[in-house]
Design a protein around this motif. Structure first.
Motif: not given
Length: 238
Positions: A93-119
């Motif tokens: 069974r293929y378990t899809a990874p959780p969706p990337a967070p859609r926030a595009s602005r933040g501070k150091v220590g936070q995770k931001l994301g696009t449709d396919t990636l989170s940074v």
């Protein structure tokens, strides 16, 4: 022949069939048949008895040898083994990874994301001159080193094939966009190319800035995918 047999038997009184037959010149089998017919029930009623004597132990041994061997019945075949249950292989069974967070602005220590990636912007070391020079690198006069630690998670279905920090830049207070340096350090491993679906990888990126420039933001901007937009982390003033 009957007269010869009877005369011979009368002279002997008691004798074996073989002796009587030999003396009378008759075949022993014929002599036995005639004497049996002449005496006993159904015959002429003559006072004679045709008998047989034997060695009981010897006869028993002979019977044992002449008897046909006992037929040994083969044991019944064992019952067939029970049918084995069919082997059931687990269905992958293929378990899809959780969706990337859609926030595009933040501070150091936070995770931001696009449709396919989170940074995830883990840490910004400013300045990092000591680590930079300890690794054998040299700063020119008026330069300082900054180390940025990030982690990239691929939420898409395809491998992210480029270096994860390729689109990472620094923004200064005067609007300059500073790209990453080619320098690396063993103590702070750099990113490697390729992030598989569902995988998270981390790495360090080195930047060289003018000493007087103040860092105001870290930005990750994929020029090849403008629809996803840029990710922006603000750096507060010291």
């Amino acid at each position: 022949m009957d007269v010869r047999l009877l005369s011979t038997l009368a002279e002997a009184g008691r004798a074996s069939i073989v002796d009587v037959a030999l003396r009378a010149g008759v075949d022993p089998r014929e002599a036995a048949a005639r004497l049996t017919a002449l005496g006993g029930q159904g015959g002429m009623g003559l006072p004679l008895l045709v008998g047989v004597e034997c060695d009981p132990q010897g006869i028993r041994a002979a019977v044992t040898q002449l008897a046909p061997p006992a037929i040994q019945q083969a044991p019944p075949p064992p019952p067939p083994p029970p049918a084995a249950a069919p082997i059931q292989h687990p269905v992958p069974r293929y378990t899809a990874p959780p969706p990337a967070p859609r926030a595009s602005r933040g501070k150091v220590g936070q995770k931001l994301g696009t449709d396919t990636l989170s940074v995830h912007l883990v840490e910004v070391m400013d300045p990092a001159d000591f680590l930079f020079t300890a690794a054998g690198h040299t700063l020119t006069e008026g330069q300082r080193a900054i180390i940025v630690h990030t982690e990239i998670t691929n939420h898409g279905a395809e491998t992210f094939t480029v270096l994860p920090d390729r689109y990472l830049v620094l923004i200064t207070d005067d609007g300059q966009v500073i790209g990453k340096s080619d320098a690396t350090m063993n103590s702070r491993p750099a990113h490697r190319a390729g992030v598989a679906p569902g995988e998270t990888v981390g790495g360090h990126t080195i930047f060289l800035l003018p000493e007087p420039a103040r860092l105001t933001a870290v930005r990750w901007d994929d020029d090849a995918d403008p629809d996803n937009g840029a990710l922006h982390w603000e750096i507060p003033a010291p």
